[in-house]
Design a protein around this motif. Structure first.
Motif, PDB file in Angstrom:
ATOM      1  N   ILE A  33      40.816  37.049  43.879  1.00 25.31           N
ATOM      2  CA  ILE A  33      41.177  36.015  44.847  1.00 25.31           C
ATOM      3  C   ILE A  33      42.675  36.116  45.026  1.00 25.31           C
ATOM      4  CG2 ILE A  33      41.256  33.527  45.265  1.00 25.31           C
ATOM      5  CD1 ILE A  33      38.752  33.457  43.330  1.00 25.31           C
ATOM      6  N   ALA A  34      43.077  36.305  46.272  1.00 30.48           N
ATOM      7  CA  ALA A  34      44.476  36.630  46.550  1.00 30.48           C
ATOM      8  C   ALA A  34      45.444  35.685  45.863  1.00 30.48           C
ATOM      9  CB  ALA A  34      44.694  36.628  48.050  1.00 30.48           C
ATOM     10  N   ASN A  35      45.135  34.395  45.837  1.00 33.29           N
ATOM     11  CA  ASN A  35      46.065  33.420  45.288  1.00 33.29           C
ATOM     12  C   ASN A  35      46.295  33.571  43.796  1.00 33.29           C
ATOM     13  OD1 ASN A  35      46.735  32.166  47.570  1.00 33.29           O
ATOM     14  ND2 ASN A  35      45.343  30.439  47.335  1.00 33.29           N
ATOM     15  N   ASP A  36      45.324  34.138  43.114  1.00 31.98           N
ATOM     16  CA  ASP A  36      45.438  34.259  41.668  1.00 31.98           C
ATOM     17  C   ASP A  36      46.379  35.379  41.247  1.00 31.98           C
ATOM     18  OD1 ASP A  36      43.768  32.150  41.377  1.00 31.98           O
ATOM     19  OD2 ASP A  36      41.970  33.324  40.988  1.00 31.98           O
ATOM     20  N   TRP A  37      46.762  36.223  42.183  1.00 39.20           N
ATOM     21  CA  TRP A  37      47.662  37.323  41.877  1.00 39.20           C
ATOM     22  C   TRP A  37      49.062  36.983  42.362  1.00 39.20           C
ATOM     23  CZ3 TRP A  37      46.360  41.599  39.143  1.00 39.20           C
ATOM     24  CH2 TRP A  37      44.989  41.815  38.932  1.00 39.20           C
ATOM     25  N   SER A  38      50.027  37.316  41.570  1.00 38.47           N
ATOM     26  CA  SER A  38      51.403  37.175  42.045  1.00 38.47           C
ATOM     27  C   SER A  38      52.143  38.478  41.771  1.00 38.47           C
ATOM     28  CB  SER A  38      52.095  35.999  41.377  1.00 38.47           C
ATOM     29  OG  SER A  38      52.156  36.195  39.994  1.00 38.47           O
ATOM     30  N   VAL A  66      57.581  47.115  39.787  1.00 39.56           N
ATOM     31  CA  VAL A  66      56.665  46.155  40.408  1.00 39.56           C
ATOM     32  C   VAL A  66      55.787  45.571  39.307  1.00 39.56           C
ATOM     33  CG1 VAL A  66      54.840  45.816  42.130  1.00 39.56           C
ATOM     34  CG2 VAL A  66      56.618  47.512  42.527  1.00 39.56           C
ATOM     35  N   HIS A  67      55.738  44.264  39.273  1.00 38.95           N
ATOM     36  CA  HIS A  67      54.991  43.532  38.250  1.00 38.95           C
ATOM     37  C   HIS A  67      53.888  42.772  38.971  1.00 38.95           C
ATOM     38  CE1 HIS A  67      54.763  41.387  34.413  1.00 38.95           C
ATOM     39  NE2 HIS A  67      55.659  42.233  33.979  1.00 38.95           N
ATOM     40  N   LEU A  68      52.654  43.001  38.568  1.00 36.99           N
ATOM     41  CA  LEU A  68      51.515  42.362  39.217  1.00 36.99           C
ATOM     42  C   LEU A  68      50.815  41.491  38.185  1.00 36.99           C
ATOM     43  CD1 LEU A  68      50.199  42.620  42.056  1.00 36.99           C
ATOM     44  CD2 LEU A  68      48.706  44.344  41.083  1.00 36.99           C
ATOM     45  N   ASP A  69      50.852  40.178  38.373  1.00 38.57           N
ATOM     46  CA  ASP A  69      50.268  39.250  37.398  1.00 38.57           C
ATOM     47  C   ASP A  69      48.967  38.647  37.921  1.00 38.57           C
ATOM     48  OD1 ASP A  69      52.397  38.409  35.119  1.00 38.57           O
ATOM     49  OD2 ASP A  69      53.397  38.993  36.972  1.00 38.57           O
ATOM     50  N   PHE A  70      47.966  38.574  37.062  1.00 39.75           N
ATOM     51  CA  PHE A  70      46.754  37.828  37.376  1.00 39.75           C
ATOM     52  C   PHE A  70      46.767  36.574  36.510  1.00 39.75           C
ATOM     53  CE2 PHE A  70      42.266  36.720  36.626  1.00 39.75           C
ATOM     54  CZ  PHE A  70      41.897  36.448  37.937  1.00 39.75           C
ATOM     55  N   SER A 328      65.419  40.078  40.888  1.00 34.40           N
ATOM     56  CA  SER A 328      63.962  40.078  41.002  1.00 34.40           C
ATOM     57  C   SER A 328      63.502  38.966  41.939  1.00 34.40           C
ATOM     58  CB  SER A 328      63.312  39.925  39.631  1.00 34.40           C
ATOM     59  OG  SER A 328      63.610  38.677  39.083  1.00 34.40           O
ATOM     60  N   ARG A 329      62.400  39.251  42.601  1.00 33.87           N
ATOM     61  CA  ARG A 329      61.833  38.267  43.529  1.00 33.87           C
ATOM     62  C   ARG A 329      60.328  38.214  43.350  1.00 33.87           C
ATOM     63  NH1 ARG A 329      59.529  36.401  47.970  1.00 33.87           N
ATOM     64  NH2 ARG A 329      60.695  35.104  49.442  1.00 33.87           N
ATOM     65  N   LYS A 330      59.804  36.995  43.400  1.00 32.29           N
ATOM     66  CA  LYS A 330      58.350  36.811  43.259  1.00 32.29           C
ATOM     67  C   LYS A 330      57.718  36.569  44.621  1.00 32.29           C
ATOM     68  CE  LYS A 330      58.168  34.693  38.703  1.00 32.29           C
ATOM     69  NZ  LYS A 330      58.111  33.418  38.017  1.00 32.29           N
ATOM     70  N   TRP A 331      56.483  36.987  44.725  1.00 25.16           N
ATOM     71  CA  TRP A 331      55.688  36.654  45.915  1.00 25.16           C
ATOM     72  C   TRP A 331      54.379  35.989  45.501  1.00 25.16           C
ATOM     73  CZ3 TRP A 331      59.026  40.733  46.175  1.00 25.16           C
ATOM     74  CH2 TRP A 331      59.834  40.809  47.314  1.00 25.16           C
TER      75      TRP A 331
END
Lengths: 331, 204
Positions: A33-38, A66-70, A328-331
């Motif tokens: 689910i797109a929202n669960d990933w940042s 690149v850091h991909l968090d669930f 660093s910047r988060k999305w």
């Protein structure tokens, strides 16, 4: 005119395909689910100036990750760093420069337990690097009968590839006031390999406004019969971070300092995702860092420090001063 | 002979059925009684036997989840709230309940996402809003928290908690005047509120 000589090549080929398979699964899984990933993107650069060195002049690095968090369940990261060392003119070993490309990937899965309440992290980082050292080879004038071949110089490039794999087991209590980790690392440099064990212990104090982290580095070289640095190196690193509350000066979010005592070489730094391949024997360092968070998504870290090194082969004791910045910047 | 069998066995089975019903009812009652005495671990043990016998009983799963949370078994609590949600995905009880053990485990991003999902189904669920505010504060999302509390204050104008979070957001955003106004409103509703008194004394 130039000649290229390969003096060492890495036999150890790191298998990264499972990690890519995981990434493909992550992006294609229907449960995503797109929202669960940042996503967090970090750009970094550093500049380093050597003092009292007989060989080295300056260095710089540039890179990004690149850091991909669930949620707080798992993350994936991938990064690249380019490093460049400029040598002094007419130095003892005729070195011109060193260039290094470092690629790294990592993944962590977190478990939450009621037995010893807290978060348990199982992480694996993998690194692959290509290092090229450029040397000048001077050729004397030659006489072939009546013909005289004048003195000349050629550049020789020494290639050294390396790969590291580093599993990490970590524990954080729910209040985030205690932290332990056990970092293992195996690095293969072709001619020799390096085993590293770097456990850490961290704790918060003063209403969680301060954080202390102690990390030991126990490094053992295998099959490196020619080393003059000894088979084993040990160092301890202590860092302190202080979080500022309201009315912080200059809009700072946190600041701190770190020191390293002891000796280490071919070390893998699990906190900075760095493998120190072209450094000589590191004999201590001190650093100060300042971190800003201008808004909810952006962070800036500036670090300045000094390090001591020794090149035992030519008896070169030198130091360096460096500045490092990351954005660093988060999305 | 058959008549004798009927006379003996029918009352026997009826008594057995009544006893088992009574035993089950008393187990439910016992768990409530123990919970009221703050004996959460014992209350949980009673409920665990019930949920073992009735694994698809939604209310039993909710009770085990709640008592697990109170007993400090946060991972177990999450497991049972998720089980309750699998039995009834429209359950707001399970959705907002799940946020509690997640908060206890400092899983702020997960709380934020799940609370937002709950609020998309029930836009003015009070508990979902408060638990979302806790996560926004922990994540340092001061601008978001400020806007959120302003909206929530319109919906819950007498609520102290919303105003406290609003005041904190203004403090972090260095909006001292607005923070003082919010804390003044806190004191109107909760005289003696320590945090409000301290801030107003510091900024007097």
């Amino acid at each position: 005119m130039s000649s290229i000589t390969k003096t060492a090549s890495c036999d150890f080929v790191l298998s990264v395909s499972p990690c890519f398979a995981i990434l493909i699964f992550v992006f294609t899984s229907p449960c995503v689910i797109a929202n669960d990933w940042s996503t967090q993107i970090k750009l970094e650069s550093s500049f380093l100036n050597y003092h009292d060195s007989d060989v080295r002049d300056s260095a710089y690095t540039i890179g990004g990750q690149v850091h991909l968090d669930f949620l707080e369940k798992m993350y994936f990261l991938t990064g690249y760093r380019y490093s460049h060392v400029d040598a002094l003119a007419n130095n003892l070993v005729n070195m011109e420069e060193i260039q290094e490309d470092l690629f790294f990937i990592g993944a962590q899965y977190n478990f939450y337990s009621d037995i010893l309440p807290g978060k348990y992290g199982l992480r694996v980082d993998a690194y692959y690097g290509e290092m090229e050292t450029f040397f000048t080879i001077f050729q004397e004038a030659e006489f072939q009968g009546r013909n005289r071949k004048p003195a000349s110089s050629v550049t020789m490039i020494q290639d050294n590839d390396f790969a590291s794999i580093s599993p990490v087991l970590s524990y954080t209590n729910y209040l985030k006031t205690l932290y332990f980790d056990f970092v293992f690392a195996f690095s293969d440099y072709g001619d020799f390999s390096v085993n590293q064990f770097s456990p850490a212990f961290g704790f918060a104090f003063n209403a969680r406004k301060n954080w202390m982290l102690f990390r030991g580095h126990f490094i053992e070289q295998e099959k490196n019969f020619t080393t003059v640095y000894g088979k084993n190196n040990t160092a301890i690193e202590v860092s302190w971070t202080h979080w500022l509350g309201l009315n912080a000066p200059l809009g700072l979010n946190s600041f701190g300092a770190s020191i390293l005592a002891g000796e280490r070489i071919y070390a893998l730094d699990p906190d900075a995702n760095q493998v120190f391949t072209f450094a000589d024997l590191q004999k201590g360092s001190v650093a100060f860092f300042f971190q800003w968070q201008p808004n909810e998504l952006v962070q800036i870290l500036i670090q300045a420090g000094s390090q001591k090194f020794e090149d035992k082969v030519i008896g070169d004791n030198y130091s360096s001063k460096y500045a490092y910045v990351n954005l660093s910047r988060k999305w | 002979m058959k008549m004798i069998d009927k006379f003996i066995f029918v009352p026997f089975f009826a008594a057995l059925l009544a006893f088992s019903h009574y035993a089950a009812a008393s187990a439910w009652d016992e768990s409530l009684r123990l919970e009221s005495l703050a004996q959460y671990t014992s209350a949980l043990a009673v409920m665990e036997t019930i949920v073992k016998e009735e694994p698809n009983n939604e209310y039993a799963n909710l009770r085990v989840a709640w008592l697990s949370y109170l007993s400090g078994k946060h991972s177990q609590s999450i497991k049972y709230y998720q089980k309750a949600l699998s039995l009834n995905d429209k359950s707001l009880d399970a959705q907002v309940g799940l946020l509690l053990p997640l908060l206890a485990q400092s899983r702020w991003v997960e709380v934020e996402m799940k609370a937002k999902r709950t609020l998309s189904a029930a836009p003015w669920n009070y508990y979902a809003h408060i638990r979302l505010m806790i996560a926004e504060e922990a994540l340092g999302k001061w601008q978001t928290l400020s806007l959120h509390t302003q909206e929530a204050h319109h919906r819950f104008p007498s609520d102290v908690t919303v105003l406290v979070y609003q005041a904190r957001a203004h403090r972090w955003l260095k909006e001292v005047k607005k923070a003082k106004q919010a804390y003044a409103q806190v004191l109107r509703r909760y005289p003696g509120h320590i945090e409000a008194l301290q801030f107003l004394a510091e900024t007097y």
